[in-house]
Write a protein that holds these residues in place. Structure first.
Motif, PDB file in Angstrom:
ATOM      1  N   TYR A 259       0.816  -1.213   0.000  1.00  0.00           N
ATOM      2  CA  TYR A 259       0.000   0.000   0.000  1.00  0.00           C
ATOM      3  C   TYR A 259       0.851   1.265   0.000  1.00  0.00           C
ATOM      4  N   ARG A 260       2.137   1.174   0.391  1.00  0.00           N
ATOM      5  CA  ARG A 260       2.991   2.359   0.490  1.00  0.00           C
ATOM      6  C   ARG A 260       3.233   3.004  -0.884  1.00  0.00           C
ATOM      7  N   GLN A 261       3.263   2.190  -1.942  1.00  0.00           N
ATOM      8  CA  GLN A 261       3.472   2.769  -3.274  1.00  0.00           C
ATOM      9  C   GLN A 261       2.277   3.616  -3.705  1.00  0.00           C
ATOM     10  N   TYR A 262       1.073   3.239  -3.246  1.00  0.00           N
ATOM     11  CA  TYR A 262      -0.117   4.022  -3.577  1.00  0.00           C
ATOM     12  C   TYR A 262      -0.177   5.287  -2.721  1.00  0.00           C
ATOM     13  N   TYR A 264       2.435   6.828  -1.652  1.00  0.00           N
ATOM     14  CA  TYR A 264       3.466   7.700  -2.222  1.00  0.00           C
ATOM     15  C   TYR A 264       2.923   8.463  -3.429  1.00  0.00           C
ATOM     16  N   GLU A 265       2.249   7.756  -4.333  1.00  0.00           N
ATOM     17  CA  GLU A 265       1.712   8.402  -5.534  1.00  0.00           C
ATOM     18  C   GLU A 265       0.694   9.478  -5.165  1.00  0.00           C
ATOM     19  N   LEU A 266      -0.104   9.199  -4.140  1.00  0.00           N
ATOM     20  CA  LEU A 266      -1.084  10.171  -3.649  1.00  0.00           C
ATOM     21  C   LEU A 266      -0.378  11.420  -3.128  1.00  0.00           C
ATOM     22  N   SER A 267       0.705  11.216  -2.370  1.00  0.00           N
ATOM     23  CA  SER A 267       1.476  12.338  -1.818  1.00  0.00           C
ATOM     24  C   SER A 267       2.176  13.109  -2.928  1.00  0.00           C
ATOM     25  N   LYS A 268       2.738  12.392  -3.903  1.00  0.00           N
ATOM     26  CA  LYS A 268       3.462  13.042  -5.003  1.00  0.00           C
ATOM     27  C   LYS A 268       2.545  13.965  -5.786  1.00  0.00           C
ATOM     28  N   ARG A 269       1.347  13.491  -6.090  1.00  0.00           N
ATOM     29  CA  ARG A 269       0.415  14.306  -6.864  1.00  0.00           C
ATOM     30  C   ARG A 269      -0.009  15.552  -6.090  1.00  0.00           C
ATOM     31  N   ILE A 314      11.893  10.746  -1.313  1.00  0.00           N
ATOM     32  CA  ILE A 314      10.767  10.152  -0.579  1.00  0.00           C
ATOM     33  C   ILE A 314      10.458   8.766  -1.138  1.00  0.00           C
ATOM     34  N   ARG A 315      10.434   8.659  -2.465  1.00  0.00           N
ATOM     35  CA  ARG A 315      10.148   7.360  -3.085  1.00  0.00           C
ATOM     36  C   ARG A 315      11.209   6.326  -2.709  1.00  0.00           C
ATOM     37  N   SER A 316      12.473   6.712  -2.780  1.00  0.00           N
ATOM     38  CA  SER A 316      13.559   5.798  -2.440  1.00  0.00           C
ATOM     39  C   SER A 316      13.483   5.369  -0.982  1.00  0.00           C
ATOM     40  N   THR A 317      13.163   6.313  -0.099  1.00  0.00           N
ATOM     41  CA  THR A 317      13.064   6.005   1.335  1.00  0.00           C
ATOM     42  C   THR A 317      11.902   5.061   1.610  1.00  0.00           C
ATOM     43  N   ILE A 318      10.771   5.276   0.914  1.00  0.00           N
ATOM     44  CA  ILE A 318       9.603   4.399   1.085  1.00  0.00           C
ATOM     45  C   ILE A 318       9.930   2.976   0.635  1.00  0.00           C
TER      46      ILE A 318
END
Length: 352
Positions: A259-262, A264-269, A314-318
């Motif tokens: 779920y962390r990848q989703y 992340y995408e929510l935060s990025k947008r 942030i993506r790399s850390t996640i």
């Protein structure tokens, strides 16, 4: 009256610069279509062009907005209008409100576009590139090698599906593993089955009880999550709507997906949507404070680059740590903090 003049001037400059940038990108894109694509018919070119526009606007809008702001402020300073404003005791924040207003509008527009329009455009671009550039057939509504988990009465269950056809609910290659107190208690396999709503039905499944060694063939039926909630897993996170990302972020822990990848995408947008506001405050503050176009351009390039640096960090850390998402998002804090600093200094006056 001055604010209206500055706002209209800024909007005209913004769209002029945006047209120039998109024109350059389009020239490259059209060249790529005719040199690389396997299919070059007009419909493909038109579809690719129309879907390219929202994506280009979302990712370049903040940069163009900050650049247009520098042009507007430079004209203001060249005509000594800033000195006139200062003589009346008007703070920079008051005449700078035109940039804040437009940047906030642009950020909100991006946020709404991020909900559905931008991800759909990227999805269509991806499909066109894969089908006509790489000459690969697109699989629609198919989920492959899906792993899910759930916990019942202290026993953890791992489900693996080789293939799930979301349109028909057909399941191929099912594997179930039950674990209790660190030991595997039961294994089940099935060649085919059906998934309708919340029910999974396998007419013939092989069940093996590892505690007794007993193995038998029988019908296997059990209740799980609704098939409609599995649909988004067939898509790349960047192609999902904000609602789907939010649902998967909440469901993730319960069904054992990443779920962390989703999240992340929510935060990025969200962060990218508000980048126009962040950048306008930072760039405007630097230029007004030091009256230097070079420093303004430097602030523009650094703030835009810093945004994507922090987003990738942030993506790399996640992906590589187990830190909580709110803690990881603090990595992005320097950008909003600098923008708030700019807002505060602009409200104080020219001599800050």
């Amino acid at each position: 009256m001055l604010s209206k003049y500055l706002l209209l001037n800024h909007i005209k400059t913004f769209f002029l610069l945006l047209m120039v940038l998109i024109g350059i990108l389009y020239a490259y894109m059209i060249g790529e279509v005719f040199l690389v694509f396997k299919n070059r018919n007009p419909e493909v070119v038109l579809s690719y062009s129309l879907n390219f526009l929202p994506t280009a606007f979302f990712y370049s809008g903040a940069f163009v907005n900050a650049l247009a702001l520098l042009v507007a402020l430079r004209r203001l300073f060249q005509r000594k209008i800033d000195l006139l404003i200062q003589s009346f005791g008007i703070s920079p924040l008051r005449f700078f409100s035109f940039a804040i207003f437009f940047s906030l509008f642009l950020s909100i527009f991006n946020l709404f576009g991020s909900y559905w329009l931008y991800p759909q455009s990227q999805k269509r671009l991806f499909s066109i590139e894969k089908e006509y550039k790489k000459a690969k057939e697109i699989e629609k509504g198919i989920v492959r090698n899906l792993w899910l988990t759930q916990e019942k009465n202290g026993e953890k269950e791992f489900y693996n599906f080789e293939l799930v056809d979301l349109s028909t609910g057909k399941v191929h290659g099912f594997y179930l593993l039950k674990v209790k107190d660190g030991s595997i208690t039961q294994v089940a396999t099935a060649e085919t089955g059906e998934w309708h709503g919340e029910m999974l039905d396998f007419p013939e499944a092989s069940l093996k009880d590892l505690s007794t060694g007993e193995e038998k063939l029988q019908k296997l039926t059990f209740e799980f999550i609704d098939l409609s909630q599995i649909g988004p897993l067939a898509e790349k996170p960047e192609h999902l709507s904000m609602r789907e990302l939010f649902v998967l972020s909440l469901l993730g822990k319960g069904i054992g997906i990443n779920y962390r990848q989703y999240a992340y995408e929510l935060s990025k947008r969200t962060l990218t949507s508000f980048l126009p506001l962040f950048m306008s405050l930072i760039v405007g503050w630097v230029y007004i404070r030091w009256r230097s176009l070079k420093l303004g351009l430097f602030a523009l390039v650094v703030s835009f680059s810093a945004h994507w640096f922090f987003i990738n960090l942030i993506r790399s850390t996640i992906e590589n740590t187990n830190l909580s998402l709110p803690l990881i998002l603090l990595l992005y804090a320097p950008i909003p903090i600098l923008s708030l600093k700019g807002l505060y200094d602009l409200s104080k006056g020219f001599r800050v």
